[in-house]
Structure formats: C-alpha cells, structure tokens
Design a protein around this motif. Sequence first.
Motif, short mmCIF file in Angstrom:
data_model
loop_
_atom_site.label_atom_id
_atom_site.label_comp_id
_atom_site.label_asym_id
_atom_site.label_seq_id
_atom_site.Cartn_x
_atom_site.Cartn_y
_atom_site.Cartn_z
N GLY A 273 -8.13 -23.19 6.46
CA GLY A 273 -8.24 -21.06 6.28
C GLY A 273 -6.85 -21.14 6.33
N PRO A 274 -6.24 -21.10 6.05
CA PRO A 274 -4.51 -19.79 6.18
C PRO A 274 -4.96 -18.17 6.17
N THR A 275 -3.72 -17.89 6.22
CA THR A 275 -4.04 -16.56 6.02
C THR A 275 -3.46 -16.36 4.69
N THR A 276 -4.37 -15.30 3.80
CA THR A 276 -3.44 -14.75 2.50
C THR A 276 -3.33 -13.53 2.97
N PHE A 277 -2.74 -13.11 2.10
CA PHE A 277 -0.92 -11.95 2.14
C PHE A 277 -1.56 -11.64 0.75
N LEU A 278 -1.70 -9.78 0.75
CA LEU A 278 -1.45 -9.11 -0.45
C LEU A 278 -0.45 -7.94 -0.25
N LEU A 279 0.64 -9.30 -0.55
CA LEU A 279 1.93 -8.08 -0.78
C LEU A 279 1.68 -6.65 -1.51
N GLY A 280 2.43 -5.96 -0.99
CA GLY A 280 3.00 -4.64 -0.92
C GLY A 280 2.25 -3.39 -1.01
N THR A 281 1.13 -3.74 0.05
CA THR A 281 -0.14 -2.82 0.11
C THR A 281 0.04 -2.27 1.31
N GLN A 282 1.17 -2.22 1.95
CA GLN A 282 1.30 -1.73 2.92
C GLN A 282 1.30 -0.33 2.78
N SER A 283 1.55 0.14 1.30
CA SER A 283 1.81 1.46 1.17
C SER A 283 0.44 2.40 1.03
N TYR A 284 1.12 3.89 0.93
CA TYR A 284 -0.17 4.71 1.13
C TYR A 284 -0.69 4.71 0.37
N GLU A 285 -0.41 4.83 -1.25
CA GLU A 285 -1.26 4.11 -2.91
C GLU A 285 -2.43 3.33 -2.40
N GLU A 286 -1.48 2.06 -2.07
CA GLU A 286 -2.84 0.90 -1.80
C GLU A 286 -3.48 1.32 -0.99
N GLN A 287 -3.34 2.08 0.47
CA GLN A 287 -4.66 1.87 0.94
C GLN A 287 -5.66 2.75 0.37
N VAL A 288 -5.04 4.10 -0.03
CA VAL A 288 -5.88 5.12 -0.98
C VAL A 288 -6.64 3.82 -1.98
N LYS A 289 -6.54 2.89 -2.82
CA LYS A 289 -7.21 2.36 -3.17
C LYS A 289 -8.29 1.71 -3.14
N PHE A 290 -7.93 1.32 -1.44
CA PHE A 290 -8.53 0.09 -0.47
C PHE A 290 -9.80 0.81 0.57
N GLU A 291 -9.88 2.73 0.39
CA GLU A 291 -10.65 2.93 1.22
C GLU A 291 -11.45 3.32 -0.07
N ASP A 292 -11.13 2.92 -1.28
CA ASP A 292 -12.32 4.10 -2.25
C ASP A 292 -12.52 2.72 -2.96
N TYR A 293 -14.62 2.95 -3.07
CA TYR A 293 -15.21 1.39 -3.01
C TYR A 293 -14.71 1.37 -5.19
N SER A 294 -14.64 3.11 -5.88
CA SER A 294 -14.87 2.24 -6.93
C SER A 294 -13.12 1.76 -6.87
N GLN A 295 -12.40 2.12 -6.47
CA GLN A 295 -11.09 1.39 -6.84
C GLN A 295 -10.60 -0.30 -6.03
N LYS A 296 -11.75 -0.16 -5.03
CA LYS A 296 -10.71 -0.96 -4.08
C LYS A 296 -11.37 -2.79 -4.83
N ASP A 297 -12.37 -3.23 -5.68
CA ASP A 297 -12.41 -4.18 -6.66
C ASP A 297 -11.41 -4.10 -7.70
N ASP A 298 -11.21 -3.70 -8.28
CA ASP A 298 -9.80 -3.76 -8.93
C ASP A 298 -8.64 -3.98 -8.56
N GLN A 299 -8.73 -3.29 -7.28
CA GLN A 299 -7.15 -3.72 -6.09
C GLN A 299 -7.37 -5.02 -6.49
#
Length: 398
Positions: A273-299
């Motif tokens: 069970g190692p950790t999976t990291f999503l590279l580059g997702t620390q940005s504001y744009e990526e955080q907005v996508k993550f909080e938006d259920y209409s964009q999250k799965d595509d992200q």
Amino acid sequence: MVARRLSGLVLICCASGVHAFAPFALRRSPHSTTGTAEAAGAVVAAALRMAAAEYSASDLLYQDQQEARARRAAVEQQLLGDKIQALRAPKIKKAPVKRGSGFGAGKADNRTPAQRLAAEQHKVIDEDGVLRIDNTLDGAACDVLRAYVLRQQELADVETSNNADVSTEYYGVENRRKKRCDLLLGLVPDENCDEDGRQVISNTLQKLLGKDGTLRPIYEELVTNEGEFYEFAAVITDPGSDRQQVHPDLPYRKEAPLYVIFLALQDITKEMGPTTFLLGTQSYEEQVKFEDYSQKDDQLSNANSRLALLKKGDAVLFDARVLHCGNANDEELGATRAMFNFSFRSPKEVGSLGYCGSIRPGYVGRLSLGDIGEALEQFQSGSNDEPFARYGNGLVRA
C-alpha cells in the motif's frame, strides 16, 4: 473499550456490546428488600437500553462513513488507473559555481555543495509538489527505529485501552481506523524504554537533521531555521488496511505552508500500500478542480500520478497541499508498513492551517528547526545525552 458512568452504574462499551456493573451500594445485600433489588434491576435495564442505543447509533454511523469512503476510494482507484509509474529521485545537474572575480562578474556563490543541491531540489518540489530523496537513513538505523516504533505502538495500545480519553495523546488519526494509524512519537524515552532504546530518536534525528544531516540542507532551504516543528509521528499500516481517498493534507494556501517527510523503515512493495502522489496538484487551479465534483473525476483520470515504491531508508518530501492517497495493504500479500513522519511549517504562512498536525500536544508550537539543530549539536558534542529532555514526552493528560 469505553467506560462510562450512568445512573450510578459503570457502563463498559466494547466490541462485544454494552455491559453494566453496579457499584457495591446498588448491589443487593442479605438485608435488602425485594423492592430495592427490583428497583436496582430496573435502573440497570434502563441504563443498558440508553447506552446500547447511543453506542449502536454512533458505531453504525462510523461504519457507514467508512464504507462510503471505501466505495469512493475504489472509484478513484479506477480513475487513476493501474499503470502508475514509480516515483524516481530526479537526476539533478550540479549548477556551475560563480567565482565572482573581475568587474561585473557578480557576487561569488559561497554556498556549500549541499546547499546548492537543496536549491535545485526546491525547484522540483515547487513544480511537482513531491520529491524523492534516496538513502536518507542507513539500513541499520532504519531497522532499529522500526523496532522502536512498533514497540511504542504496543505501549500506546495498552495506554489507550486503559483510558480511551488519552487516545489523542498517542494517535494523530483515531486508532479506530482499520489497521491504519498515525502513532505520535516522543522526543524523549518513556519510563518503559529499555537501555538500548533510550537514544534511538536522538540518533535518528542526528543523522537526518543534525549539522551534517541528510535532510538538514533541504529543510533550511524550504523553511529556514525559523520553520516550526509541526509533526512527529510514524504512519503504520497493516495487511488488510483500506485504501484512502485522494486528499491534500490541508486546505489551499497561497504559499506552501508545510513540508512533510515520509521515510521508509523497510522496503515498500506494491502489495504493502505505498502512497500515490498526483504531481503538480498543489496549485490553486488544481485545488479548484478537486473541490468541484463536475471536474474532479476528469482531474483524476488525467492526473500525472506516481507511486512511492521506496527502498529502506529512502524518503519522499512533499508539499502538504499536493493530492495523494495511501493504497490498500493487501490482506494476503502485504506486510506491516512503517513510515517515519515529520514536517516543518513555513514561517511565511501565519495563522491556523486548518490542520493541527500529527504531533503530541505538549510539543505544539514549542520547537523550530533551529531549536532541534541546537539540541542535536549538544548531543553530537557529547555534552548532553538527552538533548530534548527540556521538552518532555509531549503528553499532557496521559
């Protein structure tokens, strides 16, 4: 197991149910009347019904929440795919050293090779949000620390089973989660520590954060000596632990607020069970996508993900805003995975981070990177065998 007192009774709530025990004063004596005994019996029955209802409702709610999280984690696993590449340590070219001679040549670069390397590593973290650093701790030291950590887990289990109210003193994430915990560590040995374990923490931190420590230059680069010591724990998962949902460790902040270390105390295989990291997702744009259920799965479907398949002594250092998740530790093929975990907070970010950090309450806000460095200098010089004694064991109520 939780002990409570209700209507003069001691109630024990545990995995097998709710049990009531009447104190001596309520028990029937040879001189008590039938009416008194019946009254006491009625009190017992009523108290049991009330406690069982409360216990069952909270237990069922918790179970429902965990099952919902597991279902979502399974969906996210499908979205991320099963062909995630392993996270690799970057090959960083040595930057040329400025000599500073002659008119217009500019200032000389007086940094050490370690400091120049740290500056280049900083660039990788800024871009990807995560950095793998190999060989941060030697194998023998990892073995000693791993044995120490697992022993501390045993002792913490004893303490919290005797008194559930002190659970937050020993665990950053409640110890009710399925075979996964954040075990909060002490900087000083406890009273049950044997002689061999008394300097395990000091020796480990000396190798990592001492004057010539493998991680000292990068942390000085990221947070300076003013950076607050924010977390100090071990992340432990056993076979059968569930996959986590993808998450950041804290809400978005403009500046990177926290830099976290996961250091492998044994080789980590995919089944553990190692950790999976999503590279580059620390940005504001990526955080907005993550909080938006209409964009999250595509992200998640389009994420540039990496799997932290570390060797013993290797570490990942990551920006706490980056999206990540721990994978399931396989029931049959997995093994106990222990990760040494600590972090430092950037002095650029002030105020609440919205995340209290995995650290014993008695250490909160008390130490900086500089404070740890000074204590370790005393330890290295031989002038102080217990360099963190002034800070105690970090426990408040235990």
